[in-house]
Structure formats: C-alpha cells, structure tokens
Write an enzyme that holds these catalytic residues in place. Structure first.
Site, PDB file in Angstrom:
ATOM      1  N   PHE A 156       0.816  -1.221   0.000  1.00 32.12           N
ATOM      2  CA  PHE A 156       0.000   0.000   0.000  1.00 32.12           C
ATOM      3  C   PHE A 156       0.848   1.269   0.000  1.00 32.12           C
ATOM      4  CE2 PHE A 156      -2.257  -3.462   2.110  1.00 32.12           C
ATOM      5  CZ  PHE A 156      -3.392  -3.548   1.308  1.00 32.12           C
ATOM      6  N   GLY A 257      -9.317  18.412  -8.986  1.00 38.64           N
ATOM      7  CA  GLY A 257      -8.388  19.026  -9.933  1.00 38.64           C
ATOM      8  C   GLY A 257      -8.279  18.201 -11.197  1.00 38.64           C
ATOM      9  N   CYS A 264      -0.650   3.260 -10.515  1.00 38.20           N
ATOM     10  CA  CYS A 264      -1.535   2.353  -9.773  1.00 38.20           C
ATOM     11  C   CYS A 264      -3.020   2.614  -9.978  1.00 38.20           C
ATOM     12  CB  CYS A 264      -1.182   2.413  -8.302  1.00 38.20           C
ATOM     13  SG  CYS A 264       0.442   1.708  -7.983  1.00 38.20           S
TER      14      CYS A 264
HETATM   15  N1  LIG Z   1       4.643   1.910  -7.502  1.00 38.33           N
HETATM   16  C1  LIG Z   1       3.852   1.859  -6.443  1.00 38.33           C
HETATM   17  O1  LIG Z   1       3.663   2.858  -5.756  1.00 38.33           O
HETATM   18  C2  LIG Z   1       3.178   0.570  -6.046  1.00 38.33           C
HETATM   19  C3  LIG Z   1       2.587   0.472  -4.782  1.00 38.33           C
HETATM   20  C4  LIG Z   1       1.937  -0.719  -4.424  1.00 38.33           C
HETATM   21  C5  LIG Z   1       1.903  -1.779  -5.308  1.00 38.33           C
HETATM   22  N2  LIG Z   1       2.479  -1.665  -6.529  1.00 38.33           N
HETATM   23  C6  LIG Z   1       2.470  -2.849  -7.402  1.00 38.33           C
HETATM   24  O2  LIG Z   1       3.748  -3.495  -7.259  1.00 38.33           O
HETATM   25  C7  LIG Z   1       4.179  -4.045  -8.508  1.00 38.33           C
HETATM   26  C8  LIG Z   1       5.513  -3.420  -8.919  1.00 38.33           C
HETATM   27  O3  LIG Z   1       5.319  -2.037  -9.122  1.00 38.33           O
HETATM   28  P1  LIG Z   1       6.538  -1.055  -9.368  1.00 38.33           P
HETATM   29  O4  LIG Z   1       5.965   0.317  -9.457  1.00 38.33           O
HETATM   30  O5  LIG Z   1       7.613  -1.321  -8.378  1.00 38.33           O
HETATM   31  O6  LIG Z   1       7.021  -1.536 -10.817  1.00 38.33           O
HETATM   32  P2  LIG Z   1       8.316  -1.112 -11.638  1.00 38.33           P
HETATM   33  O7  LIG Z   1       7.936  -1.165 -13.058  1.00 38.33           O
HETATM   34  O8  LIG Z   1       8.906   0.126 -11.057  1.00 38.33           O
HETATM   35  O9  LIG Z   1       9.355  -2.292 -11.324  1.00 38.33           O
HETATM   36  C9  LIG Z   1       9.214  -3.601 -11.745  1.00 38.33           C
HETATM   37  C10 LIG Z   1      10.609  -4.183 -11.904  1.00 38.33           C
HETATM   38  O10 LIG Z   1      10.514  -5.602 -12.137  1.00 38.33           O
HETATM   39  C11 LIG Z   1      11.564  -5.987 -13.014  1.00 38.33           C
HETATM   40  N3  LIG Z   1      11.262  -7.308 -13.559  1.00 38.33           N
HETATM   41  C12 LIG Z   1      10.373  -7.655 -14.520  1.00 38.33           C
HETATM   42  N4  LIG Z   1      10.357  -8.995 -14.686  1.00 38.33           N
HETATM   43  C13 LIG Z   1      11.239  -9.517 -13.797  1.00 38.33           C
HETATM   44  C14 LIG Z   1      11.650 -10.840 -13.453  1.00 38.33           C
HETATM   45  N5  LIG Z   1      11.154 -11.902 -14.080  1.00 38.33           N
HETATM   46  N6  LIG Z   1      12.581 -10.993 -12.501  1.00 38.33           N
HETATM   47  C15 LIG Z   1      13.121  -9.917 -11.862  1.00 38.33           C
HETATM   48  N7  LIG Z   1      12.770  -8.648 -12.132  1.00 38.33           N
HETATM   49  C16 LIG Z   1      11.827  -8.449 -13.084  1.00 38.33           C
HETATM   50  C17 LIG Z   1      11.612  -4.840 -14.010  1.00 38.33           C
HETATM   51  O11 LIG Z   1      12.856  -4.784 -14.688  1.00 38.33           O
HETATM   52  C18 LIG Z   1      11.378  -3.621 -13.096  1.00 38.33           C
HETATM   53  O12 LIG Z   1      12.583  -3.053 -12.642  1.00 38.33           O
HETATM   54  C19 LIG Z   1       3.022  -3.777  -9.481  1.00 38.33           C
HETATM   55  O13 LIG Z   1       2.164  -4.885  -9.475  1.00 38.33           O
HETATM   56  C20 LIG Z   1       2.326  -2.568  -8.880  1.00 38.33           C
HETATM   57  O14 LIG Z   1       0.967  -2.505  -9.246  1.00 38.33           O
HETATM   58  C21 LIG Z   1       3.126  -0.530  -6.914  1.00 38.33           C
HETATM   59  O1  LIG Z   2      -6.865  14.084  -3.121  1.00 34.74           O
HETATM   60  C1  LIG Z   2      -6.169  13.634  -4.024  1.00 34.74           C
HETATM   61  C2  LIG Z   2      -5.134  12.692  -3.791  1.00 34.74           C
HETATM   62  C3  LIG Z   2      -4.407  12.230  -4.872  1.00 34.74           C
HETATM   63  N1  LIG Z   2      -4.664  12.686  -6.138  1.00 34.74           N
HETATM   64  C4  LIG Z   2      -3.897  12.150  -7.286  1.00 34.74           C
HETATM   65  O2  LIG Z   2      -3.940  10.730  -7.222  1.00 34.74           O
HETATM   66  C5  LIG Z   2      -2.752  10.176  -7.779  1.00 34.74           C
HETATM   67  C6  LIG Z   2      -2.177   9.118  -6.870  1.00 34.74           C
HETATM   68  O3  LIG Z   2      -1.677   9.716  -5.692  1.00 34.74           O
HETATM   69  P1  LIG Z   2      -1.092   8.884  -4.446  1.00 34.74           P
HETATM   70  O4  LIG Z   2      -2.138   7.998  -3.914  1.00 34.74           O
HETATM   71  O5  LIG Z   2      -0.515   9.872  -3.521  1.00 34.74           O
HETATM   72  O6  LIG Z   2       0.130   8.111  -5.123  1.00 34.74           O
HETATM   73  P2  LIG Z   2       0.498   6.580  -5.520  1.00 34.74           P
HETATM   74  O7  LIG Z   2       1.952   6.452  -5.311  1.00 34.74           O
HETATM   75  O8  LIG Z   2      -0.073   6.302  -6.870  1.00 34.74           O
HETATM   76  O9  LIG Z   2      -0.213   5.632  -4.435  1.00 34.74           O
HETATM   77  C7  LIG Z   2      -1.429   4.945  -4.660  1.00 34.74           C
HETATM   78  O10 LIG Z   2      -1.213   3.753  -5.394  1.00 34.74           O
HETATM   79  C8  LIG Z   2      -0.281   2.830  -4.777  1.00 34.74           C
HETATM   80  C9  LIG Z   2      -0.067   1.691  -5.759  1.00 34.74           C
HETATM   81  O11 LIG Z   2      -1.055   0.721  -5.708  1.00 34.74           O
HETATM   82  C10 LIG Z   2      -0.858   2.390  -3.444  1.00 34.74           C
HETATM   83  O12 LIG Z   2       0.039   1.464  -2.836  1.00 34.74           O
HETATM   84  C11 LIG Z   2      -1.098   3.599  -2.554  1.00 34.74           C
HETATM   85  O13 LIG Z   2      -1.697   3.191  -1.331  1.00 34.74           O
HETATM   86  C12 LIG Z   2      -2.000   4.580  -3.277  1.00 34.74           C
HETATM   87  O14 LIG Z   2      -2.176   5.764  -2.514  1.00 34.74           O
HETATM   88  C13 LIG Z   2      -1.822  11.369  -8.053  1.00 34.74           C
HETATM   89  O15 LIG Z   2      -1.876  11.691  -9.433  1.00 34.74           O
HETATM   90  C14 LIG Z   2      -2.408  12.478  -7.223  1.00 34.74           C
HETATM   91  O16 LIG Z   2      -2.162  13.746  -7.779  1.00 34.74           O
HETATM   92  C15 LIG Z   2      -5.670  13.598  -6.367  1.00 34.74           C
HETATM   93  O17 LIG Z   2      -5.930  13.991  -7.519  1.00 34.74           O
HETATM   94  N2  LIG Z   2      -6.400  14.058  -5.302  1.00 34.74           N
END
Ligand SMILES: NC(=O)c1ccc[n+]([C@@H]2O[C@H](COP(=O)([O-])OP(=O)(O)OC[C@H]3O[C@@H](n4cnc5c(N)ncnc54)[C@H](O)[C@@H]3O)[C@@H](O)[C@H]2O)c1
Ligand SMILES: O=c1ccn([C@@H]2O[C@H](COP(=O)(O)OP(=O)(O)O[C@H]3O[C@H](CO)[C@@H](O)[C@H](O)[C@H]3O)[C@@H](O)[C@H]2O)c(=O)[nH]1
Length: 424
Positions: A156, A257, A264
C-alpha cells in the site's frame, strides 16, 4: 532474522529490499534489468524516492543487502521470495501477468536447485486468485516436487513517501496459503508496529484492489462535486473540508483538480473492471470513476482554450510532469496528458518539472520545449496549466497569465486571470 529474496527492484521492490535489510533481515535482490542492479550495487538508486539513497547506503554497509546475477541464485540462497515485478495493463486493460508468471517460474527453478521448502510471496498487485492459481501452478511446474508455500502480501506504499510507508504502514495484509506461510510472514514483519491481518490469499488480493479503487473513487467524486461547485462559484476545497470532518467519511483523497495519475490508480481500476466483467459483473461504479478521471485533463485544456480564445499557434505551458510531487515518475501523469492534448490543438508547449524532465523527455520527445526554470517558463507563455502540486509553484509570479490550476496552488489563485479546475 529471515533470509529473503526480492525479484523486481522497481519502486516497490527496491524499497522492500532496502527496508527488509534495515529491519535486520538478510536480503538478496535481483532484477532482470542489469543496469538497475549495477546502480544499486554502487549505492545509486535508479529512481528518486526521498531518503532512498541514504537508506540504500546504510543497507549496503550493514552487509545484509546483496544482489544476485540470476533469480534462481537469489531464490536458492534464501528462505522466501517476494515477487515485486510489474503488472501493467494488457491491451484489453486487464492485468498483464506475464512478468509475474516468468518470475514464478524462476522461483520454481530456484526452489528445485535449493531442494528445501520455500515461501513464495506475491507482492505485486494481481487479480484475486492469481497467487493460488497461476503463481502456485508456475512454481510447481518448475520446482521438481520440492515443497513450497504461497502467500499474497499486497503493498500500500505511496511513491514519494515509500520508505516512510514501508516502516509505518496503516496495516499489513497477509494472505497466507497455509499456517507456515502466515507465521513466516508475521515473523518478517515483527518489528513493524501495525495491525497485521491474516486472511486467505484471494481476500488479500481483493483488499488491494478495493483499497485503490475506493481512493480513486473519492478523487473522482470530489471532481464531480467540484465541477458542480465551479458552476455555483463555490470553493469545493472548503466544501470537502467540512464534509471530511465527518469521521465516517474522512478528509483524505478529496483533492479535486486534474484527477489521478500514476502507475496504480488508473491501471488497477481498469484491471478491477476487467476482472469483474470476466465474472459477468457490470462494475458500474468503477467505470464511472475512470470516466470522470479521463474528463478532467480535457476540461482543463478546454478552460485554457476558452480563456485564451483559441490554442492554435499560442505559447502555453505545463507546470509539473511527475504524476505527483516528490517523485520523478511520469507514468499516467496528468501533466504529460495535458501536454499531449495541448499539442493536439496546435499549441506551442513549454514544460517544466523539478525532477521528472528526463523521464518526460522519454515520452514527449522533442514535441515540447523543456525549460529548467519555472519562472522563465512563465515569461515565455500566455497561459499555463499547473499539473503537479510541487511546492516550487507556490512561489512563482503568475501575474498577467491565464492560469488553469489543476492542483490548488494558493499563489496561482492570486493571479489576475485565473481558472481553477473543478473549483471556483
Ligand atoms: N509503484 C507503487 O507505488 C506501487 C505500490 C503498491 C503496489 N504496486 C504494485 O507493485 C508491482 C511493482 O510495481 P513497481 O511500481 O515497483 O514496478 P516497476 O515497473 O517500477 O518495477 C518492476 C521491476 O521488475 C523488473 N522485472 C520484470 N520482470 C522480472 C523478473 N522476471 N525478474 C526480476 N525482475 C523483473 C523490471 O525490470 C522492473 O525493474 C506492481 O504490481 C504494482 O501494481 C506498486
Ligand atoms: O486528493 C487527491 C489525492 C491524490 N490525487 C492524485 O492521485 C494520484 C495518486 O496519488 P497517491 O495515492 O498519492 O500516489 P500513488 O503512489 O499512486 O499511491 C497509490 O497507489 C499505490 C499503488 O497501488 C498504493 O500502494 C497507494 O496506497 C496509493 O495511494 C496522483 O496523481 C495524485 O495527484 C488527487 O488527484 N487528489
């Protein structure tokens, strides 16, 4: 202390590799992209995240964080593997699970080489049923009969505050395939002070989608009310300040906005819709969430067009290309989307971002002019759309410009010619 491997060192993976090492575990990381591994070994993260470089330095010098040359090697050297690879949208919008499957197969081969029980944890966001279905099957096909357990442990964290969210999460959700998986993960997170909920893997997988889609829903609802508020000439932020004081509602994620971007909310809402549809459900609420969100950048561009009396050949700016402040991530960024819409209408587009210029260049190429100083950008344009709430934009002199403020920047409201998106 546990011995853990992390496959995929993107935003989620690198924060977990570093975070787990700082919690005292031994961690082996691996990414298919060798340049990421090379940079991390040298202590230079490939992404910007506040505090990450310093934390990586501490993790490396603790001697508890290392990187492997292959996924199999990382798996074989540890007791549990976190799969943190991307789950981008497939062409139809459903979650593309090919990277998860490839990683699961590599885990299976690592388990076979190791020859002992292993725990496979899915950290990536995946549709309910994936951990016990596709992942368990792919691992089993490669593991040569060696025993393993599976778990879903959705994440999260928010970009821009990822490390803080890792160490101080609101909750830890453990979708355990069996008792052994549950007790292993409870142990891994022992030092983290947060409610820990143990449930079935598919429940945990659903918690992740329900959380993200609900937050996205709050934003779209705020935008819908905002559009109405704008017609009424009232400030939607003041309205939601009062609405949010109701404890049952809460004040977060009502920022109206330009709508939500990032890697995500847009992709997870669409994947959730596709998943529900595959079960014959209408998914009406989630569809409306996306519909409002897709409208907001078009609405902002329309406001600018009306105020300037046309866009063709006009010099206009976009302030902010990162999808939110404190990150250099431009995935599904509203700023990039707005720049594209302005270009489509024939405008000359100038852009600025304090951190995401390089990543934006990779998607916008030479179609726009990149300006290093936001005040200098304002000097070159007649109108501007503020797309990211960077604090720098509070300090600018907007006088005389048409400002379409997509992020409620106070200083912009003092400009002579001003339009907020979705508020008065
Ligand atoms: N970015 C976020 O804020 C966030 C938060 C919560 C959950 N998630 C979820 O977590 C997952 C990862 O997101 P992310 O933003 O870190 O992605 P990302 O694209 O930044 O990173 C993914 C990485 O995995 C690597 N990769 C791909 N296939 C591979 C393999 N077979 N072995 C080893 N490495 C491999 C890629 O080269 C890349 O560096 C997604 O499912 C996303 O939805 C993301
Ligand atoms: O009141 C708000 C809050 C956020 N945003 C927009 O929403 C998007 C996402 O913002 P934020 O939630 O802060 O960033 P993320 O890093 O995308 O995180 C979300 O997505 C992640 C990937 O799943 C989750 O793990 C997090 O809990 C969840 O907050 C951005 O474009 C913000 O500008 C708005 O427009 N209005």
């Amino acid at each position: 202390m546990a011995s853990l491997s992390v496959l995929g060192l993107g935003y989620v993976g690198v924060v977990h590799a570093v975070g787990f090492a700082l919690l005292g575990h031994r961690v082996v990381g691996y990414d298919v992209n060798p340049s990421i591994v090379e940079r991390l070994r040298a202590g230079r993260p490939h992404i910007y995240e506040p505090g990450l470089e310093e934390a990586l330095g501490r993790a490396l010098s603790s001697g508890r964080l290392s990187f492997a040359e292959s996924a199999e090697e990382a798996v074989a050297a540890t007791d549990a593997t976190f799969i943190a690879v991307g789950t981008p949208p497939a062409p139809d919008g459903s979650a593309d699970l090919r990277y998860v499957e490839a990683a699961a197969r590599a885990v299976g081969r690592g388990i076979r080489a190791k020859g002992r029980w292993h725990l496979v944890v899915v950290k990536s966001t995946v549709p309910p049923g994936t951990t016990e279905g596709l992942v368990a099957r792919a691992v089993a096909e490669e593991a040569g009969g060696v025993k393993f357990s599976v778990a879903s442990n959705p994440e999260f964290l928010r970009e821009g505050s990822a490390l803080e969210d890792f160490f101080k999460p609101d909750r830890i959700v453990i979708g355990a395939g069996d008792e052994r998986a549950a007790s292993f993960l409870l142990d891994v997170y022992k030092a983290v002070d947060a409610p820990k909920l143990v449930m079935k893997p598919r429940e945990a997988e659903l918690v992740k989608y329900a959380s993200n889609v609900f937050l996205a829903l709050k934003i779209s609802f705020a935008n819908e009310v905002g559009l109405l508020a704008k017609r009424l000439g009232v400030d939607t932020y003041r309205v939601f300040e009062a609405v949010g004081l109701d404890k049952r509602i809460g004040r977060h994620y009502f920022g109206a906005g330009l709508g939500f971007g990032g890697s995500c909310f847009p992709k997870d809402t669409l994947a959730f819709i596709r998943f529900g549809e595959s079960l014959g459900l209408e998914m009406a609420i989630s569809k409306a969430v996306l519909r409002v969100n897709e409208y907001m950048p078009r609405y902002a561009v329309q406001l600018l067009e009306e105020r300037l009396g046309g866009l063709r050949g006009r010099h206009v700016g976009v302030l902010g290309l990162a999808f939110k402040p404190n990150t250099d991530d431009v995935r599904e960024s509203r700023g990039v989307e707005v720049a594209r819409l302005l270009l489509e209408r024939g405008a000359r587009v100038y852009v600025h971002d304090p951190m995401a210029m390089e990543k934006a260049r990779a998607v916008l190429g030479d179609s726009v002019t990149y300006v290093e100083d936001p005040q200098a950008l304002l000097d070159q344009v007649e109108g501007v759309i503020i797309a990211t709430a960077w604090p720098q934009y509070e300090g600018l002199d907007y006088r005389g410009k048409v400002v379409v403020d997509g992020r409620y920047v106070k200083k912009a409201r003092e400009a002579k010619i001003y339009e907020g998106v979705a508020w008065a």
